[in-house]
Write an enzyme that holds these catalytic residues in place. Structure first.
Site, PDB file in Angstrom:
ATOM      1  CD  GLU A 414     -19.621 -32.470   1.696  1.00 54.27           C
ATOM      2  OE1 GLU A 414     -19.130 -31.980   2.843  1.00 54.27           O
ATOM      3  OE2 GLU A 414     -18.762 -32.683   0.850  1.00 54.27           O
ATOM      4  CG  ASP A 614      -9.105 -32.855 -15.985  1.00 50.70           C
ATOM      5  OD1 ASP A 614      -9.438 -33.390 -14.928  1.00 50.70           O
ATOM      6  OD2 ASP A 614      -8.262 -33.321 -16.669  1.00 50.70           O
TER       7      ASP A 614
END
Length: 764
Positions: A414, A614
């Site tokens: 982004e 993670d």
């Protein structure tokens, strides 16, 4: 390679004031380090402080007299003392002594002398002692300089330091009492009290000297067989009595000096520690700063820290370790995250800037080349591989956390995330940077229990049986991962929760150290499940970790002066008020809170992904934590303080590691961790939280001023230009044209690109 030498801070274990009257003291080196290094190539060297100048002059004269250095002066080094700060507040850990020692060590190393050589070390200590005394105008015991040069733990008496061995089985920790102590002022008040009331002064010093001798006698280990459990308990009880005597003597000195040595915060820490059977005392001159806590059980320190933070807002500093090394050479320079004009550089020159700022070689940065993570490597990580997906990896600049600079790798697709975080970090830097701390790395292994067909469905009775057997179950859990015990981790607590009349959940809380811990937690759950079945007669169902890591949070805060926020036609106070109003909006409305938190996770996830951790677990945990009180709320909140500054703070579950998983197997993740230079999973979590808070500040500032769209416009335009097929110089030209037209859409981009290419080209 540039020479870089560091020296540790110090903390008094006992005898802070008694040592001034010739009584023995114990001082330990704390692994918060001053780093002396050659000025950077940009030529912006530091102006030497009096401490640096005195140390520099002394060691240069010594080298010249020894015939090691020529008669010239090769200049003083720069010294980084950032780790002695928490945000803008300096901690009382002996930074001036550490600076003196580091400068002496730097010059010795620069001329081929190893400051740790047994033949050189006494000279290094003598030089540092003399330089520090000169810079400080005399006074002081010199214990802090001895700790900085020699490291370890020292018995210090009448100017002489003797290395000693701490009692095996004893654990130390430090709690931040929250106020900066000015040692010179407190000592001055004591001396005034001594002159006015010599008898009272002598009585107080006698108490402190007796406490110091008793403490040292109980604390030291002679190197023979370590004490057994009974012997350790007996020694610890003597330590408890000695610290209580010391605290009594400190109160006598407080009354004599008419100054506050034991603040309300220190009193609370001592009381809470004593209530848990631990011993505690202020470390150093007192009046604030740090309180020493001692225990024979590491987990007891963690439990005390959790209670202090949750109930009293006081922080156990898990990053402060005692018995640190003394003078030592460092493999890399302190990171410099202030890279002016970084965004204007080419990719290759950005790499050079990162290499210069971190001390990494350009060869290491070749891991960032396309294809470094190949299909064959990917094929061994997951199943059914057909290729790889590359995402941009960028570096966010300006981050300063607990006085230390970080260049923060961010992997994100982004536009504007990296630029916004870097800009916000620069604003936060103006207020001293981020202050951060972490909970102990406790994670939860869950075992689900349901009634067996032939067992009574009495959940409360089953839970009671489990709680009664908690100690035995924790020992069993530790057997699942003996290597974790060697690293200092292991099972810490056990909880039995009745979630339904027909369902019981057992939590085993495990200190995972620097690992995320998923695999070891699953193993712990599997290991204890059969014993839980035997205890209760119930049947074990799911045995797995919980990804709600609410016992393993990173806590980060920042203060920003209004003038750092001004711009875009708005004054600083206006921006502060706008951000506070936006924060309140998120606190009152879960619809807004969701978008508020998504902006935070823009920064967090980018660092999680870059370091091979993670990100799905982070997302799940963060949003569950935001709803922990039954209503979805913002993770970060902002307020205006009494001085008109903007204050922000956030707690974020941070179950991340620097070992295992993709952090070990993915070359770019390994390199990202090297660029960061994080020493632990806890520190990595603090960086992620800081990136999230910075991203939140950037978004709220944009919303409170010109709106979010304009802030995104130029960066989004570049993405649209690329999507339209622009290449090379066309990208920036087309992006500017899109912004000027005020319509950043693919159709407009393709039309403008056709027009650009249709124009006749002129030679320049």
């Amino acid at each position: 390679m540039s020479i870089s030498v560091s020296a540790p801070g110090k903390a008094f274990l006992i005898g802070e004031y008694a040592v001034l009257e010739g009584a023995p003291s114990l001082v330990t080196a704390v692994d918060v380090r001053a780093v002396a290094h050659a000025p950077r190539e940009d030529g912006r060297g530091q102006q030497p402080t009096s401490v640096v100048a005195c140390a520099h002059a002394r060691v240069v004269e010594y080298l010249q007299q020894a015939g090691v250095a020529a008669a010239g002066d090769d200049g003083h080094p720069d010294v980084d003392t950032g780790r002695f700060y928490l945000g803008a507040r300096k901690l009382g850990l002996g930074s001036s002594a550490a600076v003196t020692a580091a400068v002496v060590g730097y010059h010795l190393a620069a001329h081929g002398l190893d400051p740790r050589d047994p033949e050189v070390l006494p000279d290094a200590l003598e030089l540092a002692m003399a330089a520090h005394a000169e810079a400080q105008g005399g006074g002081g015991s010199g214990a802090d300089v001895a700790a900085a040069v020699l490291g370890g733990t020292l018995r210090f008496e009448q100017g002489k330091a003797v290395p000693v061995h701490p009692l095996p089985g004893l654990h130390l920790a430090f709690v931040d009492a929250g106020y900066p102590a000015i040692t010179s002022e407190l000592v001055r008040r004591v001396r005034q009290g001594q002159a006015a009331h010599p008898a009272r002064y002598s009585a107080a010093m006698d108490v402190l000297a007796d406490a110091s001798r008793s403490f040292i006698d109980a604390y030291l280990f002679d190197g023979d067989d370590p004490p057994d459990d009974d012997g350790l308990r007996e020694r610890f009880e003597r330590l408890r009595k000695a610290t209580a005597t010391h605290n009594h003597g400190l109160r006598l000195l407080q009354e004599l000096a008419g100054a506050t040595f034991i603040t309300a915060e220190i009193a609370t820490i001592v009381e809470q520690a004593e209530a848990m059977g631990l011993c505690a005392k202020p470390s150093g001159a007192s009046g604030g700063d740090l309180v020493l806590i001692m225990a024979t059980d590491r987990s007891a320190l963690d439990r005390l820290g959790e209670r202090l933070r949750r109930v009293h807002g006081l922080v156990l500093r898990t990053d402060l370790s005692a018995h640190a090394e003394g003078l030592r050479a460092e493999q890399r320079l302190p990171t410099n995250s202030r890279l002016a004009g970084f965004f204007k550089l080419s990719v290759e020159n950005r790499r050079r800037a990162v290499a210069e700022a971190t001390g990494l070689s350009m060869d290491r940065l070749r891991e960032l080349d396309a294809g470094s993570f190949g299909v064959q490597r990917a094929n061994h990580m997951i199943e059914n591989v057909v290729g790889t997906l590359e995402l941009p990896l960028a570096i966010a600049t300006n981050f300063r956390i607990n006085g230390r600079d970080f260049l923060v790798p961010m992997c994100v697709e982004e536009a504007s995330v990296v630029a916004a975080a870097s800009n916000a970090a620069k604003m936060i830097r103006a207020g001293g940077g981020f202050a951060a701390h972490s909970d102990p790395p406790w994670m939860i292994a869950q075992v689900q229990l349901t009634p067996a067909l032939d067992a009574p469905a009495d959940a409360e009775a089953a839970a009671h049986a489990i709680r009664e057997a908690a100690e035995r179950l924790l020992v069993l859990a530790d057997e699942a991962h003996p290597r974790l015990l060697i690293r200092g981790g292991g099972a810490r607590e056990l909880e039995a929760r009745v979630v339904d009349p027909a369902m019981l959940v057992v939590h085993v809380l495990v200190d995972c150290q620097d690992a995320m811990g998923a695999n070891l937690l699953n193993t712990v759950a599997e290991t204890v499940a059969p014993e839980l079945e035997a205890l209760t007669g119930w049947q074990a169902g799911l045995r797995i970790l919980s990804n709600l890591s609410d016992r393993r949070c990173a806590h980060v805060s920042a203060r920003i002066p209004p003038e750092a926020l001004a711009g875009r036609g708005y004054t600083g106070p206006q921006v502060v008020d706008g951000i506070v109003s936006a924060s309140r909006f998120a606190e009152l409305d879960p619809y807004r809170a969701t978008t508020h938190n998504k902006g935070i996770m823009n920064g967090v996830d980018a660092v999680v992904l870059a370091t091979g951790n993670d990100w799905r677990a982070m997302e799940a945990s963060a949003h569950a934590y935001a709803a922990r009180d039954g209503r979805y709320e913002p993770l970060a909140i902002w307020r205006k303080d009494e001085a008109g500054w903007l204050e922000g703070r956030m707690s974020l579950p941070a179950a991340v590691g620097v070992v295992g998983g993709a952090t070990r197997t993915h070359p770019v993740a390994r390199l990202a961790l090297e660029i960061l230079g994080c020493q632990s999973g806890a520190e990595l979590g603090q960086v992620m939280a800081a990136a999230g808070l910075a991203s939140n500040l950037a978004a709220l500032r944009a919303l409170a001023t010109e709106g979010i769209s304009r802030g995104h416009m130029s960066l989004h335009a570049r993405s649209v230009a690329l999507g339209a097929g622009a290449t090379g110089p066309e990208v920036e030209a087309l992006a500017r044209a899109l912004v000027e037209h005020g319509e950043i859409k693919a159709e407009r981009a393709m039309l403008l690109l056709q027009q650009m290419r249709a124009r006749p080209r002129t030679d320049s």
